[in-house]
Scaffold this motif. Structure first.
Motif, PDB file in Angstrom:
ATOM      1  N   GLY A   2       0.811  -1.201   0.000  1.00  0.00           N
ATOM      2  CA  GLY A   2       0.000   0.000   0.000  1.00  0.00           C
ATOM      3  C   GLY A   2       0.840   1.243   0.000  1.00  0.00           C
ATOM      4  N   LYS A   3       0.610   2.101  -0.946  1.00  0.00           N
ATOM      5  CA  LYS A   3       1.415   3.301  -1.079  1.00  0.00           C
ATOM      6  C   LYS A   3       1.098   4.276   0.048  1.00  0.00           C
ATOM      7  CE  LYS A   3       2.823   1.490  -4.869  1.00  0.00           C
ATOM      8  NZ  LYS A   3       2.009   0.316  -4.834  1.00  0.00           N
ATOM      9  N   SER A   5       1.955   4.122   3.122  1.00  0.00           N
ATOM     10  CA  SER A   5       1.636   3.540   4.406  1.00  0.00           C
ATOM     11  C   SER A   5       2.736   3.726   5.433  1.00  0.00           C
ATOM     12  CB  SER A   5       1.350   2.040   4.240  1.00  0.00           C
ATOM     13  OG  SER A   5       2.478   1.384   3.745  1.00  0.00           O
ATOM     14  N   LYS A   6       3.972   4.011   4.996  1.00  0.00           N
ATOM     15  CA  LYS A   6       5.052   4.099   5.967  1.00  0.00           C
ATOM     16  C   LYS A   6       4.929   5.333   6.826  1.00  0.00           C
ATOM     17  CE  LYS A   6       9.963   4.122   6.730  1.00  0.00           C
ATOM     18  NZ  LYS A   6       9.830   3.531   8.026  1.00  0.00           N
ATOM     19  N   ASN A   8       2.876   7.830   6.581  1.00  0.00           N
ATOM     20  CA  ASN A   8       1.469   8.172   6.553  1.00  0.00           C
ATOM     21  C   ASN A   8       1.027   8.064   8.021  1.00  0.00           C
ATOM     22  OD1 ASN A   8       0.595   8.639   3.998  1.00  0.00           O
ATOM     23  ND2 ASN A   8       1.281   6.660   3.427  1.00  0.00           N
ATOM     24  N   PHE A 164      -3.620  -4.330   0.110  1.00  0.00           N
ATOM     25  CA  PHE A 164      -2.697  -3.451   0.837  1.00  0.00           C
ATOM     26  C   PHE A 164      -1.249  -3.780   0.496  1.00  0.00           C
ATOM     27  CE2 PHE A 164      -0.035  -2.457   4.509  1.00  0.00           C
ATOM     28  CZ  PHE A 164      -0.445  -1.195   4.874  1.00  0.00           C
ATOM     29  N   THR A 173      -6.225  -0.520  -6.111  1.00  0.00           N
ATOM     30  CA  THR A 173      -6.747  -0.344  -4.758  1.00  0.00           C
ATOM     31  C   THR A 173      -8.235  -0.040  -4.777  1.00  0.00           C
ATOM     32  OG1 THR A 173      -4.594   0.464  -3.999  1.00  0.00           O
ATOM     33  CG2 THR A 173      -6.492   0.978  -2.622  1.00  0.00           C
ATOM     34  N   THR A 215      -6.139   3.752   4.261  1.00  0.00           N
ATOM     35  CA  THR A 215      -4.925   4.422   4.758  1.00  0.00           C
ATOM     36  C   THR A 215      -3.854   4.521   3.689  1.00  0.00           C
ATOM     37  OG1 THR A 215      -3.930   2.347   5.568  1.00  0.00           O
ATOM     38  CG2 THR A 215      -5.324   3.583   7.113  1.00  0.00           C
ATOM     39  N   THR A 216      -3.955   3.734   2.626  1.00  0.00           N
ATOM     40  CA  THR A 216      -2.902   3.732   1.604  1.00  0.00           C
ATOM     41  C   THR A 216      -3.083   4.825   0.554  1.00  0.00           C
ATOM     42  OG1 THR A 216      -4.056   2.180   0.123  1.00  0.00           O
ATOM     43  CG2 THR A 216      -2.703   1.238   1.868  1.00  0.00           C
ATOM     44  N   THR A 351      -3.886   7.042  10.777  1.00  0.00           N
ATOM     45  CA  THR A 351      -3.445   6.128   9.728  1.00  0.00           C
ATOM     46  C   THR A 351      -2.654   4.971  10.316  1.00  0.00           C
ATOM     47  OG1 THR A 351      -3.402   7.798   7.976  1.00  0.00           O
ATOM     48  CG2 THR A 351      -1.935   5.917   7.713  1.00  0.00           C
ATOM     49  N   GLN A 355      -3.762   0.909  10.925  1.00  0.00           N
ATOM     50  CA  GLN A 355      -2.922  -0.158  10.372  1.00  0.00           C
ATOM     51  C   GLN A 355      -2.441  -1.105  11.470  1.00  0.00           C
ATOM     52  OE1 GLN A 355       0.125   2.061   8.359  1.00  0.00           O
ATOM     53  NE2 GLN A 355      -1.106   2.403   6.522  1.00  0.00           N
ATOM     54  N   ILE A 380       6.402  -0.546   7.251  1.00  0.00           N
ATOM     55  CA  ILE A 380       5.152   0.156   7.555  1.00  0.00           C
ATOM     56  C   ILE A 380       5.288   1.028   8.790  1.00  0.00           C
ATOM     57  CG2 ILE A 380       2.713  -0.139   8.172  1.00  0.00           C
ATOM     58  CD1 ILE A 380       2.817  -2.841   6.700  1.00  0.00           C
TER      59      ILE A 380
END
Length: 430
Positions: A2-3, A5-6, A8, A164, A173, A215-216, A351, A355, A380
């Protein structure tokens, strides 16, 4: 994966199985230990030998044999990060799990859905997880379009997780987001003539899965026009009879505010009242006011006779956090002790919290093991040193008290800056 997500609570598989399945599961969950005597005589890695036997059992015609094998594999995926074992077997495993979804019982489908999610989570982002997503998505969506609701919570979790991890872009997505949303809001589906009625546990699971996947999208600019239906329906779910549905809807709305999906920017100082963008601005302002009032009410809801006090307290705590975020900018914070070496996992946004809660619930007892050894979770989340490690209980309390004071001061400062900016904007408009 998922883009964005880190920067975020336990596994659902067991909860979704009927009581009649209990004996079968408890007997098959020991399949790894039952093979222990073989370890000393086979010239292979003991775990690999057992896992290969379980994979072989998935080719059997008898459904109960496949079910027992899936229980053993799920147990292994939870207990260990099996990346070396699955690197050259992921395609075979994925196809076997999908076959179990196609032709298996409800119990087998639930177990296979969980196994696919664990497989994707273990292998991490990249071409392999993308292939798993592409192969499994049609079957998962087929079940969501069906009538057997006993399978749906596990399928919803699986669909959200494989997307995800495996989706390459927003279009992929959105396919999963749309399929899940049609469970949350059936009237938005294609068969409007036959509107389905989903049970509260299915709706709550759908909202949770949808929020996790939502969230992504934080790195993509979104048009608020696209979210009118969603915020309106989530607002109605805040008034649902089921507390779990209300809480899931509340988390989704908190994410809407954090991702600024309800914000409409007006280019003109005095836009015409009939301007569509101005009308959208007015609509979103009204929805913000409405849901804020609902959240305030739920944060202070009275128990009443016979109320479930534990869940009521959970609801109050959640909606108080959402209220603090919307009104004062106080982001939620949570830390999880991982190990003496890795320290703690810390989240400080809706976010990240959504997750964390999703993955912690999905992995269940295997969460700590994966947090320690699964590289995807390290992409993540942020891991850091636990500065209280080695301190006495009194010293820990003092340190954490000081941390809370610093956080409160920081948040108060942020709130004052935000209020000053808002006041400046209002003065400019006058």
């Amino acid at each position: 994966m998922g883009k964005g997500s880190k920067k975020n609570k336990g596994s659902r598989a067991g909860d979704q199985l009927d009581s009649s399945d209990t004996d079968s599961i408890s007997s098959s969950s020991t399949v790894m230990s039952d093979c222990a005597p073989v370890y000393t005589t086979e010239h292979v890695t003991s775990n690999d030998f057992v896992l290969d036997k379980l994979i072989d059992a998935l080719y059997e015609k008898r459904g109960s044999t496949r079910e027992n094998a899936l229980v053993g594999l799920v147990d292994a995926f939870e207990s260990f990060v099996l990346l070396p074992f699955i690197e050259n077997k992921f395609a075979t495993l994925s196809q076997l799990f999908i076959n179990s979804i196609k032709k298996g019982s409800a119990k087998e489908t639930i177990l296979a859905s969980r196994a696919i999610g664990l497989l994707s989570l273990t292998i991490g982002g990249g071409p392999s997880s993308h292939e798993i997503m592409e192969e499994s998505l049609p079957e998962l969506c087929r079940i969501l379009a069906g009538s057997d609701q006993s399978k749906m919570p596990a399928v919803l979790d699986c669909l959200a997780l494989v997307t995800f991890v495996g989706a390459n872009d927003l279009d992929e997505t959105e396919v999963a987001l749309k399929a899940i949303w049609e469970v949350i809001h059936p009237k938005s589906g294609s068969n409007v003539g036959t509107v389905k009625k989903y049970r509260p546990p299915v709706v709550a699971a759908a909202i949770t899965a949808w929020s996790f996947l939502l969230t992504t999208i934080s790195n993509w600019r979104r048009n608020p026009e696209n979210w009118k239906e969603h915020i309106m329906h989530l607002s109605t779910l805040l008034e649902a009879d089921d507390r779990a549905v209300r809480m899931a809807a509340g988390e989704a709305i908190a994410l809407f505010f954090e991702l600024k999906l309800l914000d409409v920017r007006l280019a003109e100082e005095s836009p015409a009242e009939k301007d569509p963008k101005y009308q959208l601005f007015i609509y979103m302002q009204g929805m913000k006011a409405k849901v804020t009032g609902q959240i305030d009410t739920l944060a202070g809801e009275a128990g009443g006779k016979g109320a479930d006090k534990k869940n009521l307290n959970d609801q109050r705590e959640l909606f108080q956090k959402i209220w603090d975020y919307i009104k004062d900018g106080w982001s939620p914070e949570e830390t999880v002790k991982i190990s003496s070496k890795l320290g703690i996992l810390r989240v400080s946004s809706w976010t990240e919290l959504i997750q964390l809660n999703f993955l912690r619930r999905f992995l269940g007892r295997g969460f700590l093991k994966h947090a320690q050894g699964n590289s995807l979770l390290h992409e993540i989340f942020n891991f850091g040193v636990d500065k209280t490690d080695g301190l006495s209980n009194i010293a820990k309390k003092i340190y954490r008290s000081e941390e809370e004071k610093e956080r409160a001061l920081r948040l108060n400062k942020d709130r004052k800056i935000a209020q000053a900016k808002k006041q400046s904007i209002l003065i400019e408009q006058v």
